[in-house]
Design a protein around this motif. Structure first.
Motif, PDB file in Angstrom:
ATOM      1  N   ASN A   1       0.858  -1.182   0.000  1.00 22.09           N
ATOM      2  CA  ASN A   1       0.000   0.000   0.000  1.00 22.09           C
ATOM      3  C   ASN A   1       0.901   1.241   0.000  1.00 22.09           C
ATOM      4  OD1 ASN A   1      -1.744   2.098   0.520  1.00 22.09           O
ATOM      5  ND2 ASN A   1      -2.796   1.088   2.224  1.00 22.09           N
TER       6      ASN A   1
ATOM      7  N   GLU B   1       1.185   3.667   2.809  1.00 20.34           N
ATOM      8  CA  GLU B   1       1.800   3.191   4.058  1.00 20.34           C
ATOM      9  C   GLU B   1       3.306   2.978   3.901  1.00 20.34           C
ATOM     10  OE1 GLU B   1       0.504   2.677   7.049  1.00 20.34           O
ATOM     11  OE2 GLU B   1      -1.595   3.114   6.570  1.00 20.34           O
ATOM     12  N   THR B   2       3.880   3.552   2.832  1.00 23.42           N
ATOM     13  CA  THR B   2       5.316   3.393   2.593  1.00 23.42           C
ATOM     14  C   THR B   2       5.956   4.741   2.279  1.00 23.42           C
ATOM     15  OG1 THR B   2       5.088   3.038   0.200  1.00 23.42           O
ATOM     16  CG2 THR B   2       4.939   1.101   1.624  1.00 23.42           C
TER      17      THR B   2
ATOM     18  N   LEU C   1       8.336   0.604   5.172  1.00 30.45           N
ATOM     19  CA  LEU C   1       6.942   0.290   5.488  1.00 30.45           C
ATOM     20  C   LEU C   1       6.570   0.828   6.870  1.00 30.45           C
ATOM     21  CD1 LEU C   1       7.626  -1.734   3.182  1.00 30.45           C
ATOM     22  CD2 LEU C   1       6.114  -3.361   4.327  1.00 30.45           C
TER      23      LEU C   1
ATOM     24  N   GLU D   1       1.732  -1.657   8.145  1.00 26.65           N
ATOM     25  CA  GLU D   1       1.905  -2.362   6.873  1.00 26.65           C
ATOM     26  C   GLU D   1       2.835  -3.566   7.032  1.00 26.65           C
ATOM     27  OE1 GLU D   1       1.204  -2.472   2.527  1.00 26.65           O
ATOM     28  OE2 GLU D   1       0.188  -1.659   4.282  1.00 26.65           O
TER      29      GLU D   1
END
Length: 248
Positions: free
Chosen positions: A50, A53-54, A68, A72
């Motif tokens: 995702n 989320e990074t 991450l 995540e």
């Protein structure tokens, strides 16, 4: 200094391997993985990261880390190790339970000709000496990795012994489809990251796994993403808290 370091890695490797074999062996060790030093694991569920989320950490001009979030990474570990039931597969192959101590996701790019003699992302043949012979690494591609994408190159256990005397031995290319993972012993097998073809990239994730009484996760694993991969695991992780991996 180099001789001193080599001596220390030899002593660490010998003692840690001996203790692990005596104390932590979980099941009888008798598998192709132990004879060869690596294997593929297939039929795995693919996890698409995702992007919200990074974040990206530029390590150098050819190497980027994908960082991450804690949330995540937790989801990723659960999918790979629990939902895919990869835990039992690994234990059956190696004879050990493991602590999931280090994780990294990264992207490597094509190295220009003028820079190929430099080390940018473990792109020179090597073994990870400051580990025991039981430390393993799990590589999972985030894309289909072909010969053009700079796959990891590796020698099996026997060829790695021969490589010390004959460095002209040909390495095997670790190409991977989505849904496959590659498990290998970095202390025993010579390996390196090859350079992708011009304009192509290689994106994958790696877990460092160290023998343990039970399957567990290092509580600092999220923080470690921004650091260099830890060596001498026994001492590095000695005072780190661990969380039992929920296999229910």
């Amino acid at each position: 200094m180099r001789k001193i370091y080599s001596f220390l890695t030899f002593i660490y490797n010998f003692i840690s391997t001996l203790l692990e074999n005596l104390i932590l062996t979980n099941v009888k060790k008798n598998s192709e993985f132990l004879k060869i030093g690596f294997c593929k694991i297939d039929n795995l569920k693919f996890y698409e990261l995702n992007n919200s989320e990074t974040s990206i950490l530029d390590v150098n001009k050819y190497y980027k880390k994908i960082i991450l979030s804690k949330f995540e990474l937790k989801k990723l570990i659960n999918l790979i190790f629990v939902e895919n039931d990869i835990v039992q597969k690994i234990t059956n192959k190696t004879g050990f339970n493991y602590s999931i101590d280090f994780f990294t996701a990264y992207e490597t790019s094509s190295i220009e000709e003028k820079d190929k003699n430099e080390g940018w992302y473990a792109n020179k043949p090597h073994r990870d000496l400051p580990f025991s012979k039981n430390t393993i690494k799990l590589i999972i591609p985030l894309q289909k990795i072909t010969l053009k994408d700079g796959p990891m190159k590796i020698l099996n256990k026997q060829k790695s012994k021969d490589f010390i005397l004959d460095n002209n031995i040909s390495f095997e290319s670790v190409t991977c489809d989505i849904g496959e993972a590659f498990l290998f012993n970095p202390n025993i097998c010579y390996h390196y990251a090859s350079s992708p073809d011009l304009g192509r990239k290689r994106k994958q994730i790696m877990f460092q796994l160290n023998p343990s009484k039970k399957w567990e996760i290092n509580k600092n694993i999220t923080k470690f993403q921004r650091e260099k991969e830890p060596k001498f695991p026994f001492f590095t992780y000695l005072f780190n808290k661990k969380i039992k991996l929920d296999l229910a």
